[in-house]
Design a protein around this motif. Structure first.
Motif, PDB file in Angstrom:
ATOM      1  N   GLN A   1      14.431  11.728 -26.483  1.00 55.24           N
ATOM      2  CA  GLN A   1      13.998  12.827 -25.628  1.00 55.24           C
ATOM      3  C   GLN A   1      14.137  12.484 -24.142  1.00 55.24           C
ATOM      4  O   GLN A   1      14.448  13.351 -23.343  1.00 55.24           O
ATOM      5  N   LEU A   2      13.885  11.241 -23.779  1.00 57.29           N
ATOM      6  CA  LEU A   2      13.889  10.841 -22.372  1.00 57.29           C
ATOM      7  C   LEU A   2      15.201  10.145 -22.003  1.00 57.29           C
ATOM      8  O   LEU A   2      15.707   9.324 -22.764  1.00 57.29           O
ATOM      9  N   VAL A   3      15.723  10.498 -20.849  1.00 57.19           N
ATOM     10  CA  VAL A   3      16.908   9.820 -20.319  1.00 57.19           C
ATOM     11  C   VAL A   3      16.454   9.033 -19.099  1.00 57.19           C
ATOM     12  O   VAL A   3      16.040   9.603 -18.089  1.00 57.19           O
ATOM     13  N   LEU A   4      16.499   7.716 -19.205  1.00 58.27           N
ATOM     14  CA  LEU A   4      16.030   6.855 -18.126  1.00 58.27           C
ATOM     15  C   LEU A   4      17.049   6.777 -16.995  1.00 58.27           C
ATOM     16  O   LEU A   4      18.253   6.737 -17.250  1.00 58.27           O
TER      17      LEU A   4
ATOM     18  N   GLY B   1      12.219  -1.428 -12.179  1.00 53.73           N
ATOM     19  CA  GLY B   1      11.134  -0.795 -11.441  1.00 53.73           C
ATOM     20  C   GLY B   1      11.309   0.719 -11.362  1.00 53.73           C
ATOM     21  O   GLY B   1      10.355   1.485 -11.488  1.00 53.73           O
ATOM     22  N   LYS B   2      12.549   1.140 -11.176  1.00 54.11           N
ATOM     23  CA  LYS B   2      12.855   2.572 -11.087  1.00 54.11           C
ATOM     24  C   LYS B   2      12.545   3.273 -12.410  1.00 54.11           C
ATOM     25  O   LYS B   2      11.991   4.378 -12.433  1.00 54.11           O
ATOM     26  N   GLN B   3      12.895   2.640 -13.519  1.00 58.03           N
ATOM     27  CA  GLN B   3      12.633   3.207 -14.841  1.00 58.03           C
ATOM     28  C   GLN B   3      11.131   3.271 -15.121  1.00 58.03           C
ATOM     29  O   GLN B   3      10.640   4.260 -15.664  1.00 58.03           O
ATOM     30  N   LYS B   4      10.409   2.217 -14.742  1.00 60.35           N
ATOM     31  CA  LYS B   4       8.956   2.212 -14.940  1.00 60.35           C
ATOM     32  C   LYS B   4       8.291   3.317 -14.131  1.00 60.35           C
ATOM     33  O   LYS B   4       7.377   3.986 -14.609  1.00 60.35           O
ATOM     34  N   ARG B   5       8.754   3.509 -12.914  1.00 57.12           N
ATOM     35  CA  ARG B   5       8.207   4.567 -12.060  1.00 57.12           C
ATOM     36  C   ARG B   5       8.445   5.936 -12.702  1.00 57.12           C
ATOM     37  O   ARG B   5       7.558   6.784 -12.739  1.00 57.12           O
TER      38      ARG B   5
END
Length: 97
Positions: free
Chosen positions: A92-95, A4-8
């Motif tokens: 590019q993105l660090v989850l 959920g935290k990653q999706k947010r």
């Protein structure tokens, strides 16, 4: 599978993006899946818009795109689908964990 935290986090990053693919009357096909997969490798996060003349349900379209590309479904909101797939060479993105 995304938490959920990653999706947010991904939803906040995708908020300012414009859809770069459109699903129309012909629906989802393999060629579209390949193009979206290549775009995901380059960008990691993208939006796909579903046009009003699309005969398939938006959730059905999202499921097909996930199956074709191997991406994670972040969100379906209105007629827009947000997809994420970690890039192998262009990260590019660090989850958040």
């Amino acid at each position: 599978m995304l938490t959920g935290k990653q999706k947010r986090f991904l939803r906040s990053k995708a908020h300012h993006l414009n859809p770069i693919f459109q699903v129309g009357k012909s629906g989802v096909n393999e060629n579209m899946g390949l193009q979206i997969e290549e775009a995901l490798e380059a960008r990691e996060l993208l939006k796909v818009s579903i046009l009003q003349n699309c005969e398939e349900d938006k959730d059905e379209v999202a499921e097909k795109l996930v199956a074709l590309t191997g991406a994670d479904l972040v969100q379906v909101i209105g007629h827009t689908i947000v997809l994420y797939k970690e890039s192998r060479e262009n990260k590019q993105l660090v989850l958040p964990s």
